[in-house]
Design an enzyme around this catalytic site. Sequence first.
Site, PDB file in Angstrom:
ATOM      1  N   ASP A  22      -4.847  12.809  -8.568  1.00  0.00           N
ATOM      2  CA  ASP A  22      -4.668  11.258  -8.787  1.00  0.00           C
ATOM      3  C   ASP A  22      -3.408  11.179  -7.646  1.00  0.00           C
ATOM      4  O   ASP A  22      -3.038  11.514  -6.333  1.00  0.00           O
ATOM      5  CB  ASP A  22      -3.150  11.875  -9.950  1.00  0.00           C
ATOM      6  CG  ASP A  22      -3.211  10.484 -11.044  1.00  0.00           C
ATOM      7  OD1 ASP A  22      -4.061   9.557 -10.990  1.00  0.00           O
ATOM      8  OD2 ASP A  22      -2.546  10.208 -12.429  1.00  0.00           O
TER       9      ASP A  22
ATOM     10  N   HIS B 108     -12.054   5.545 -16.724  1.00  0.00           N
ATOM     11  CA  HIS B 108     -10.589   5.127 -16.128  1.00  0.00           C
ATOM     12  C   HIS B 108     -10.667   3.712 -15.375  1.00  0.00           C
ATOM     13  O   HIS B 108      -9.474   2.807 -15.762  1.00  0.00           O
ATOM     14  CB  HIS B 108      -9.891   6.237 -16.768  1.00  0.00           C
ATOM     15  CG  HIS B 108      -8.274   6.021 -16.465  1.00  0.00           C
ATOM     16  ND1 HIS B 108      -7.378   5.189 -16.668  1.00  0.00           N
ATOM     17  CD2 HIS B 108      -7.932   7.234 -16.044  1.00  0.00           C
ATOM     18  CE1 HIS B 108      -6.514   5.336 -16.403  1.00  0.00           C
ATOM     19  NE2 HIS B 108      -6.077   5.817 -15.653  1.00  0.00           N
TER      20      HIS B 108
HETATM   21  C1  HEM Z   1      -5.884   6.154 -11.829  1.00  0.00           C
HETATM   22  C2  HEM Z   1      -5.234  10.023 -14.596  1.00  0.00           C
HETATM   23  C3  HEM Z   1      -2.606   6.967 -17.318  1.00  0.00           C
HETATM   24  C4  HEM Z   1      -3.795   3.334 -14.572  1.00  0.00           C
HETATM   25  C5  HEM Z   1      -6.106   7.249 -12.357  1.00  0.00           C
HETATM   26  C6  HEM Z   1      -6.589   8.241 -11.259  1.00  0.00           C
HETATM   27  C7  HEM Z   1      -7.029   9.005 -12.598  1.00  0.00           C
HETATM   28  C8  HEM Z   1      -5.726   9.174 -13.736  1.00  0.00           C
HETATM   29  C9  HEM Z   1      -6.795  10.842 -12.527  1.00  0.00           C
HETATM   30  C10 HEM Z   1      -7.602   8.484 -10.235  1.00  0.00           C
HETATM   31  C11 HEM Z   1      -7.225   8.592  -8.971  1.00  0.00           C
HETATM   32  C12 HEM Z   1      -6.469   7.381  -8.339  1.00  0.00           C
HETATM   33  O1  HEM Z   1      -6.764   6.605  -8.289  1.00  0.00           O
HETATM   34  O2  HEM Z   1      -5.102   7.464  -8.145  1.00  0.00           O
HETATM   35  C13 HEM Z   1      -4.550   9.329 -15.838  1.00  0.00           C
HETATM   36  C14 HEM Z   1      -4.394  10.352 -17.079  1.00  0.00           C
HETATM   37  C15 HEM Z   1      -2.964   9.805 -17.517  1.00  0.00           C
HETATM   38  C16 HEM Z   1      -3.078   7.971 -16.916  1.00  0.00           C
HETATM   39  C17 HEM Z   1      -4.167  11.215 -17.211  1.00  0.00           C
HETATM   40  C18 HEM Z   1      -2.576   9.528 -19.047  1.00  0.00           C
HETATM   41  C19 HEM Z   1      -2.207  11.002 -19.242  1.00  0.00           C
HETATM   42  C20 HEM Z   1      -2.636   5.945 -17.054  1.00  0.00           C
HETATM   43  C21 HEM Z   1      -1.935   4.900 -17.931  1.00  0.00           C
HETATM   44  C22 HEM Z   1      -2.258   3.095 -16.841  1.00  0.00           C
HETATM   45  C23 HEM Z   1      -2.879   3.721 -16.303  1.00  0.00           C
HETATM   46  C24 HEM Z   1      -0.843   4.830 -18.474  1.00  0.00           C
HETATM   47  C25 HEM Z   1      -2.362   1.981 -16.842  1.00  0.00           C
HETATM   48  C26 HEM Z   1      -1.687   1.334 -18.568  1.00  0.00           C
HETATM   49  C27 HEM Z   1      -4.296   3.133 -13.586  1.00  0.00           C
HETATM   50  C28 HEM Z   1      -4.973   2.715 -12.062  1.00  0.00           C
HETATM   51  C29 HEM Z   1      -5.601   3.360 -12.166  1.00  0.00           C
HETATM   52  C30 HEM Z   1      -5.294   4.691 -12.313  1.00  0.00           C
HETATM   53  C31 HEM Z   1      -4.457   1.268 -12.367  1.00  0.00           C
HETATM   54  C32 HEM Z   1      -6.214   3.120 -10.301  1.00  0.00           C
HETATM   55  C33 HEM Z   1      -8.053   2.973 -10.349  1.00  0.00           C
HETATM   56  C34 HEM Z   1      -8.417   2.065  -9.524  1.00  0.00           C
HETATM   57  O3  HEM Z   1      -7.522   1.428  -9.044  1.00  0.00           O
HETATM   58  O4  HEM Z   1      -9.185   2.504  -9.261  1.00  0.00           O
HETATM   59  N1  HEM Z   1      -5.799   7.707 -13.408  1.00  0.00           N
HETATM   60  N2  HEM Z   1      -3.859   8.457 -15.535  1.00  0.00           N
HETATM   61  N3  HEM Z   1      -3.364   5.455 -15.997  1.00  0.00           N
HETATM   62  N4  HEM Z   1      -4.404   5.016 -13.686  1.00  0.00           N
HETATM   63 FE1  HEM Z   1      -4.519   6.527 -14.487  1.00  0.00          FE
END
Ligand code: HEM
Length: 475
Positions: free
Chosen positions: A197, A328
């Site tokens: 992440d 996601h």
């Molecule tokens: C990206 C996991 C909650 C927004 C990611 C990534 C993972 C991840 C594995 C990919 C790594 C990265 O690009 O940095 C999770 C998990 C969550 C969670 C397990 C809850 C337990 C959230 C929430 C939001 C969010 C609540 C916003 C409402 C984002 C965004 C990205 C991202 C904006 C980057 C997407 C991109 O630019 O490609 N998340 N996330 N995440 N997550 Fe989450």
Amino acid sequence: MSTTPLDLNNIQGDILVGIPKKTQTYFFFAIQDTTLFRTALLALIPFIKTAAQAQADQKSIADHKLKGLTTLIPMTGTQIAFSNAGLTKLGITGVATPGVADPNSDPFLEGQFKDSKNIGDAGTGPGRDFVPAWDPAFGNANIHGVIFIGGSDHLTVDAELAKTKLILGLSVKEVIQIRGDTRPKDQSGHEHFGFLDGISNPTIIGFNDKNAPPGPKPVDRSVLLTGQPSTSNPGPAPVLVDGSFLAFRYLFQLVPEFNQFLKQNPINGDSELLGARMVGRWKSGAPIDVTPTQDNPDIGKDPQRNNNFFYSGELAKGDQTRCPYSAHTRKTNPRADFTEHGLADQLNQRRIMRRGIQFGPEVTTEEANNNRSINGRGLLFVCYQSDLTKGFQFIQKTWANNPGFLNTAVDSNLKPIQPGLDSIIGQNADQARGVVGTDPANPDGSLTIPRFIVPQGGEYFFSPSISALKNVIAH
Ligand code: HEM
């Protein structure tokens, strides 16, 4: 667009730079005595880490690693932020979402408890009497502020917290204290489902865009910082200058249950592929848009390659072969799905700076054997933005929880489709979570995914600049 240099001595360190942390303690408090609190805050301000200091900390860690040293340099970084209830208690006005006329529609002013239904949390009760199924500590307007201290190790952070509590004295009472820890050894940097992440965060024009690795276009600082002077607002209120809104979410993850679901629903015999297509990246961080059929850890750890993708190959075909619309990463940052449709400006307005940390222990053998969570674990989600209705609230509500988003999504016959919810964070109270396109061999097929993320609380905060803390809030 602002062109004056950023005042890195005025902005709190976590917003643009990030406080280096292996562990972080969140001390949520309620103000008991406003006079005592203002005095205590004045004494605390010198210990609040600025962006310039956080940069220096990051540099000393990088230099240490360059020397081949693997030991941790003892360090901490303290930050502070206030809820609307806290600012109101202190008599501070003027912190609100620009352009939202009705205070009941301003997520910051009404607080996250009141916004919880809107963002899909489960709970009971009608309309504005809705009560989310949360830890009671996060009750309506219970929390006035949060001091969070990140650092190298428990001993150092605990000592800093003890010092902070001594300064605060009887001016506040603790509402809840939560400790986050990065995961051990090779899982460090990976969230509890196992995926790397913290890869894709926005770069900022004129700050860190010069040598930034390839990826989405840098954004203007005003996407993240409030009170940036512009031609339409040359003299923003001092309390807003160089601040940021912080969305905190206490998100539990049902890890053994998630793992069991992947095992029971492999794609072409491959459970890891299902996980990767739910997230948009493999566990190593490698984007599936770049390497769609198998993980490639070399790409995952290479900053030159791990964020350089745009879902561009999908646009002509529209068959979700490489990456489902419901993944996601694609739901929360649709990249070329927007830029190719002339919506680059809109996309840039929706970027958030994510700074969360994991909490809770590793899965035990007993939990793994029974496919059931016994211990609480998950993500202390934190993100910064200048406007919650464009950042966190919008992404969760209008993108992740909305089965119709992307509204430009098409099936393999180029007919419009409903992509379903975000496979990881999409939620609509307790309703079943339908997603489309997880199986590349059947890109129009759907799958019902149970909820593996259980929100247990949260609040919206404002993270003021050092000058706002000194001259407005502690004044
Ligand atoms: C990206 C996991 C909650 C927004 C990611 C990534 C993972 C991840 C594995 C990919 C790594 C990265 O690009 O940095 C999770 C998990 C969550 C969670 C397990 C809850 C337990 C959230 C929430 C939001 C969010 C609540 C916003 C409402 C984002 C965004 C990205 C991202 C904006 C980057 C997407 C991109 O630019 O490609 N998340 N996330 N995440 N997550 Fe989450």
